[in-house]
Design a protein around this motif. Structure first.
Motif, mmCIF file in Angstrom:
data_model
loop_
_atom_site.group_PDB
_atom_site.id
_atom_site.type_symbol
_atom_site.label_atom_id
_atom_site.label_comp_id
_atom_site.label_asym_id
_atom_site.label_seq_id
_atom_site.Cartn_x
_atom_site.Cartn_y
_atom_site.Cartn_z
ATOM 1 N N ARG A 171 0.835 -1.204 0.000
ATOM 2 C CA ARG A 171 0.000 0.000 0.000
ATOM 3 C C ARG A 171 0.872 1.257 0.000
ATOM 4 N N GLY A 172 0.343 2.291 -0.631
ATOM 5 C CA GLY A 172 1.052 3.553 -0.681
ATOM 6 C C GLY A 172 0.669 4.460 0.469
ATOM 7 N N PRO A 173 1.257 5.666 0.539
ATOM 8 C CA PRO A 173 0.978 6.607 1.634
ATOM 9 C C PRO A 173 -0.500 6.990 1.757
ATOM 10 N N SER A 174 -1.252 6.960 0.639
ATOM 11 C CA SER A 174 -2.675 7.305 0.694
ATOM 12 C C SER A 174 -3.565 6.118 1.012
ATOM 13 N N GLY A 175 -2.963 4.956 1.155
ATOM 14 C CA GLY A 175 -3.728 3.765 1.487
ATOM 15 C C GLY A 175 -4.172 2.935 0.306
ATOM 16 N N HIS A 176 -3.901 3.383 -0.927
ATOM 17 C CA HIS A 176 -4.286 2.615 -2.111
ATOM 18 C C HIS A 176 -3.364 1.405 -2.284
ATOM 19 N N SER A 177 -3.952 0.284 -2.697
ATOM 20 C CA SER A 177 -3.157 -0.926 -2.952
ATOM 21 C C SER A 177 -2.350 -0.760 -4.233
ATOM 22 N N PHE A 178 -1.145 -1.284 -4.190
ATOM 23 C CA PHE A 178 -0.289 -1.222 -5.375
ATOM 24 C C PHE A 178 -0.588 -2.421 -6.284
ATOM 25 N N ASP A 179 -1.065 -2.146 -7.489
ATOM 26 C CA ASP A 179 -1.317 -3.196 -8.478
ATOM 27 C C ASP A 179 -0.768 -2.721 -9.818
ATOM 28 N N PHE A 180 0.446 -3.218 -10.166
ATOM 29 C CA PHE A 180 1.087 -2.796 -11.397
ATOM 30 C C PHE A 180 0.963 -3.848 -12.494
ATOM 31 N N SER A 181 -0.148 -4.606 -12.454
ATOM 32 C CA SER A 181 -0.424 -5.528 -13.553
ATOM 33 C C SER A 181 -0.720 -4.715 -14.807
ATOM 34 N N TYR A 182 -0.679 -5.378 -15.943
ATOM 35 C CA TYR A 182 -0.777 -4.664 -17.227
ATOM 36 C C TYR A 182 -2.039 -3.821 -17.328
ATOM 37 N N ARG A 199 0.137 8.108 -9.380
ATOM 38 C CA ARG A 199 0.230 9.123 -8.324
ATOM 39 C C ARG A 199 0.675 8.494 -7.018
ATOM 40 N N GLU A 200 0.140 7.323 -6.669
ATOM 41 C CA GLU A 200 0.503 6.660 -5.420
ATOM 42 C C GLU A 200 1.975 6.281 -5.401
ATOM 43 N N LEU A 201 2.491 5.853 -6.550
ATOM 44 C CA LEU A 201 3.913 5.541 -6.647
ATOM 45 C C LEU A 201 4.751 6.803 -6.442
ATOM 46 N N GLY A 202 4.293 7.925 -6.998
ATOM 47 C CA GLY A 202 5.002 9.187 -6.819
ATOM 48 C C GLY A 202 5.035 9.624 -5.370
ATOM 49 N N LEU A 203 3.911 9.462 -4.661
ATOM 50 C CA LEU A 203 3.868 9.811 -3.239
ATOM 51 C C LEU A 203 4.797 8.909 -2.432
ATOM 52 N N LEU A 204 4.878 7.637 -2.825
ATOM 53 C CA LEU A 204 5.813 6.716 -2.150
ATOM 54 C C LEU A 204 7.243 7.232 -2.292
ATOM 55 N N LEU A 205 7.606 7.652 -3.483
ATOM 56 C CA LEU A 205 8.975 8.120 -3.721
ATOM 57 C C LEU A 205 9.242 9.429 -2.971
ATOM 58 N N CYS A 206 8.220 10.290 -2.854
ATOM 59 C CA CYS A 206 8.372 11.524 -2.067
ATOM 60 C C CYS A 206 8.726 11.185 -0.622
ATOM 61 N N THR A 229 4.571 -9.188 4.816
ATOM 62 C CA THR A 229 3.252 -8.658 5.181
ATOM 63 C C THR A 229 3.398 -7.364 5.970
ATOM 64 N N THR A 230 2.793 -6.307 5.451
ATOM 65 C CA THR A 230 2.691 -5.026 6.179
ATOM 66 C C THR A 230 1.267 -4.504 6.003
ATOM 67 N N ASN A 231 0.719 -3.915 7.062
ATOM 68 C CA ASN A 231 -0.676 -3.459 7.012
ATOM 69 C C ASN A 231 -0.842 -2.138 6.288
ATOM 70 N N ASN A 232 0.169 -1.270 6.354
ATOM 71 C CA ASN A 232 0.072 0.046 5.722
ATOM 72 C C ASN A 232 1.474 0.597 5.475
ATOM 73 N N TYR A 233 1.531 1.726 4.762
ATOM 74 C CA TYR A 233 2.836 2.304 4.462
ATOM 75 C C TYR A 233 3.540 2.801 5.720
ATOM 76 N N GLY A 234 2.770 3.191 6.740
ATOM 77 C CA GLY A 234 3.374 3.663 7.983
ATOM 78 C C GLY A 234 4.332 2.635 8.566
ATOM 79 N N GLU A 235 3.990 1.356 8.490
ATOM 80 C CA GLU A 235 4.880 0.303 8.987
ATOM 81 C C GLU A 235 6.164 0.255 8.174
#
Length: 916
Positions: A637-648, A658-665, A892-898
């Motif tokens: 999950r990213g900082p906004s809580g959205h699940s990461f799914d980079f399937s085609y 956007r979620e990937l960008g926030l992760l990198l920030c 396994t992690t519940n959120n990005y905070g972990e």
């Protein structure tokens, strides 16, 4: 604990770690036993140094053992008079004769004075010298204001050739040779040619050789650097081989840039050298003008004495890499490419790229003798695919049209002057080119008529349509199955026809454009005339393979405008076991080494299925770094809580980008120094970068870290890496007043690009590796689908008669068709597809940890990386991670905070540890 009788490795320059000792012992025992071995050692564990110290120590020990046996045998013989003198004399004479035979064979291999008596040599030398003087006189009398000379068409006329029917058993052959003096491609001027046979290099092949090969020149240079740390660097004879592009010092040739063009021009220059005397003989007194001698051959090969001096100088220098050889070649003004090749017979260790060893034609060209020698293949994780790709062949429609046009023009000009053998074979070539054209575009008149009638409709339809066929089906469909391709290829090789036809075609093309004729072979934007002919010959050669070894791809594109066509014919090799068998059969031992060689069963099934599983030796060791130096985390999950799914189907959504960008920030604030982010393709990286720039995320990241991007051009990669490293080094080492306003840098890279293969991101250059999604190859790739289908049909131990879904692959680039084919596979095909993805992941994330004091975090960003123990299956991605990462993975992690907390603690701990 060491046992008595265990091998010792005194050449290791440092105190080795236990895993390095275990690796060296395993390699040593593998060489003792012979056969095939796979040795796996994680990147950063000193694998290269361990290979050097173990393999070369084994060679030294073997030689000592042989000397001891010979000495004992001599002592035994000296103490016994049982053998009569005539027996000992017979044995001595036998070995002398064998030595002379070997020397004669070596001369033949390098083209030195074969089949000539000394008397004939002197006559030929005088004949050449007299003709040369006569030519210069005529050249001097002619009023020549230009260096370019117009020659008669006679130079393009083929020598008489007897066909099989005319010459009887034994095949076709030329009645008279094109040149008076036989020369090798690396030979010198005629006056110095006779010196070659008496050179010190003309000695017996050294006994035991080690051939070490890797994928890239940079990896081979790294091998030489490691070798220099040992005593072996100055105790054994080492030679590094490389491509023409890396070793050529002829500036005129280097300006061509493209590797294929450089190869063609080099070979063409050598061919020009061979036919020089033939051209001189054909020049008459009819007022023709002569081409200056300086235009023949390569100027870097005119002085054989320089080649000999180069060899002597390099031999004294010890272990040299490609850059060293180029430096010496430039300083002496002689070719390091051919000089290094001539040093192979005397070398104990030959360092060379994949292509030179794995390609049979390359081995024969260089003269590599694998018999009873050692072959070590490093970076062997993708060996099967690398091997078969070397035997692919491809010819584009423009190349095919050019070849056909040149052959037609040549035949029209010289038809009445050619013998029946030449006419028959040239007509056969025209039949083949017409058949290939028909396969791609149908009958020309029909295609052009369609294009002319409905030009608007044609302009709007440019989509390619690809199909594949077995070799026999392809030959039968074009009605060319009755042509003896083996005999035709023999004719092409012996008659020199591709040089004659392409040379005449270049002259005609130049005259039509109103230009002076240049013997350069350059005639089109897609490549030289010769490149088209070589592509055509390669296609013919591929059609001689066994029907089941590969497939023919026909890629057709509808014309984008009248008269403009795309498309190509390509042969795709699907199996490498026959190719690899030749290497295994000749060599005493073949070692496959790498950081990650799993799954070994796939490699065994594709390269040496004949080898029983109990005969395959496999060794794997753990990493040298402690567990607290690595932090692999599956980020779901990213900082906004959205699940990461980079399937085609999901990766291009604005939410995911956007979620990937926030992760990198966020990473930019918690990760010190360098972050390397791997994307699945250049296209996707560009899409993400543009979206970040538009949304302002890029600007937010750059407030913390400078951003660099991997360029598509390999030539530009080095510059980007230097700038990236400079930013990191300035941050950590430079004075505070000189430091940039960043706390590090971010490098956006691509899986499968140059950065993911062989580039080391040690210490600050790679404190965090971010893998975005699972980089599966595109299912729209027809070659990939053909290999998947072929592998799916490999014999399964649980099923003797496997069924392959469908026989042919036909589609128009629709990715859904590829997905459907993958879904229809049962196990092997899917497994291969998953392995391609995870091998790429493992190579990329292995760029970070390079030594025992290094540390890095590895973030696998996708929900598919995370799974509970109950949900995991055999094909789960994390099962294919290297063991040293898999054992430490936080799945396994519940959120990005972990994740953020784990990263903060990890870098705080390692920074404190580094300061102690």
């Amino acid at each position: 604990m060491e046992k008595e009788g265990d091998p010792k490795f005194p050449a290791f320059p440092f105190k080795p770690y236990n895993i390095q000792i275990d690796f060296m012992k395993a390699l040593y025992h593998s060489l003792d036993k012979g056969g095939v071995s796979m040795l796996e050692s994680p990147t950063g564990t000193g694998k290269t140094l361990s290979i050097i110290c173990s393999a070369l120590q084994w060679v030294v020990d073997q030689r000592e053992k042989q000397k001891s046996e010979i000495n004992n045998q001599n002592l035994t013989n000296d103490g016994s008079d049982d053998e009569p003198d005539w027996v000992r004399n017979f044995v001595a004479n036998k070995y002398n004769n064998l030595a002379q035979d070997k020397k004669a064979k070596k001369k033949k291999k390098f083209g030195f004075g074969v089949g000539k008596s000394d008397k004939r040599k002197n006559l030929l030398s005088r004949d050449v010298e007299d003709q040369d003087i006569d030519m210069k006189k005529r050249c001097g009398n002619a009023q020549t204001k230009k260096n370019v000379v117009e020659l008669s068409d006679d130079e393009f006329l083929l020598e008489d050739y007897e066909s099989e029917e005319e010459s009887g058993i034994g095949g076709g052959k030329s009645k008279r040779k094109a040149g008076v003096v036989s020369t090798s491609s690396s030979s010198d001027e005629e006056g110095e040619e006779e010196e070659e046979g008496s050179d010190d290099e003309e000695k017996e092949e050294e006994g035991l050789k080690v051939y070490f090969c890797s994928r890239t020149h940079s990896q081979l240079s790294q091998f030489i650097k490691e070798l220099r740390k040992t005593v072996f660097a100055n105790e054994i004879k080492v030679v590094s081989l490389g491509s023409r592009k890396n070793l050529c010092i002829n500036e005129e040739v280097l300006r061509l840039g493209n590797s294929a063009r450089i190869n063609e021009r080099c070979l063409e220059l050598q061919k020009n050298k061979k036919i020089e005397v033939s051209k001189i003989k054909k020049l008459g007194a009819e007022g023709r003008m002569c081409q200056p001698k300086a235009s023949f051959g390569c100027p870097m090969l005119r002085k054989y004495k320089l080649q000999r001096r180069f060899r002597n100088e390099v031999s004294r220098q010890g272990a040299l890499d490609i850059e060293d050889l180029v430096h010496h070649g430039r300083s002496m003004g002689t070719c390091p490419y051919y000089a290094s090749r001539s040093m192979v017979p005397a070398a104990h260790l030959v360092v060379l790229p994949y292509q030179s060893l794995l390609s049979k034609s390359s081995r024969e060209s260089i003269g590599l003798n694998l018999k009873n020698n050692i072959v070590i293949i490093d970076e062997a994780h993708n060996l099967a695919d690398s091997l078969i790709s070397m035997y692919d062949a491809k010819i584009t429609l423009p190349q095919l049209e050019q070849v056909h046009s040149h052959i037609e023009k040549y035949f029209a000009r010289f038809c009445n002057l050619l013998g029946p053998g030449n006419r028959r074979y040239i007509q056969t070539l025209m039949v083949l080119t017409r058949a290939f054209l028909r396969a791609l575009i149908g009958e020309k008149d029909e295609i052009y008529a369609v294009a002319g009638q409905d030009a608007e409709k044609v302009d709007g339809a440019k989509a390619p349509f690809d199909s594949s066929m077995a070799i026999n089906d392809f030959l039968f469909s074009l009605n060319i199955d009755n042509i003896n391709l083996v005999k035709l290829l023999q004719y092409i090789k012996e008659s020199n026809i591709i040089y004659k036809v392409s040379g005449y075609g270049d002259k005609v093309a130049s005259s039509e454009k109103g230009l002076g004729f240049k013997d350069s072979g350059e005639s089109s934007e897609d490549g030289s005339t010769l490149s088209g002919f070589r592509a055509f010959v390669d296609m013919l050669l591929s059609l001689t393979n066994t029907d089941g070894d590969g497939r023919i791809i026909l890629s057709r594109t509808i014309p984008s405008s009248f008269g403009q066509q795309g498309g190509y014919l390509k042969y795709v090799m699907l199996t490498g076991e026959k190719i690899f068998f030749e290497i295994v059969d000749q060599a005493r031992a073949v070692i496959l080494a790498g950081g990650t060689l799993q799954p070994i069963e796939e490699t065994r099934a594709r390269l040496f299925p004949w080898l029983p599983q109990d005969r395959l030796q496999f060794f794997s060791c753990s990493h040298i770094v402690p567990p607290e130096s690595i932090l692999p985390v599956a980020v779901t999950r990213g900082p906004s809580g959205h699940s990461f799914d980079f399937s085609y189907s999901s990766r291009s959504s604005s939410t995911m980008i956007r979620e990937l960008g926030l992760l990198l920030c966020n990473l930019a604030t918690v990760v010190p120094e360098g972050i390397v982010v791997f994307f699945s393709s250049y296209e996707y990286e560009g899409q993400v970068y543009d979206a970040w720039r538009t949304s302002g995320i890029l600007e937010r990241i750059m407030k913390k870290k400078q951003i660099f991007r991997e360029p598509r051009r390999n030539n530009d990669v080095e510059f980007v890496l230097q700038e990236y490293k400079k930013t990191i080094d300035t941050l950590s080492c430079g004075p505070k007043e000189d430091r940039a306003p960043f706390n590090g840098a971010v490098l956006l890279a691509v899986v499968g690009g140059k950065i993911s293969e062989g580039i080391n991101f040690s210490d600050g250059m790679g404190r965090c590796i971010v893998m975005v999604g699972l980089p599966y190859p595109s299912p729209s790739d027809m070659e990939l689908l053909l290999r998947v289908k072929h592998i799916e049909g490999l014999p399964d131990q649980t099923s003797k008669n496997p069924k392959i879904p469908g026989n042919d692959v036909n589609h128009d680039g629709d990715i859904q068709v590829g997905f459907n084919i993958l879904k229809s596979c049962r196990q092997r095909g899917k497994e291969y597809y998953e392995n391609l993805c995870m091998k790429a992941v493992n190579q990329s994330i292995g760029r970070a940890i390079r030594h025992i004091n290094d540390y890095a975090a590895i973030l696998l960003v996708d929900t598919r990386y995370a799974s509970g123990a109950l949900k995991r299956s055999f094909s789960h991605p994390t099962h294919k991670l290297p063991q040293w990462i898999k054992d430490r993975l936080i799945s396994t992690t519940n959120n990005y905070g972990e994740v953020h907390h784990l990263l903060h603690q990890f870098f705080k701990f390692n920074k404190k540890r580094g300061c102690q």
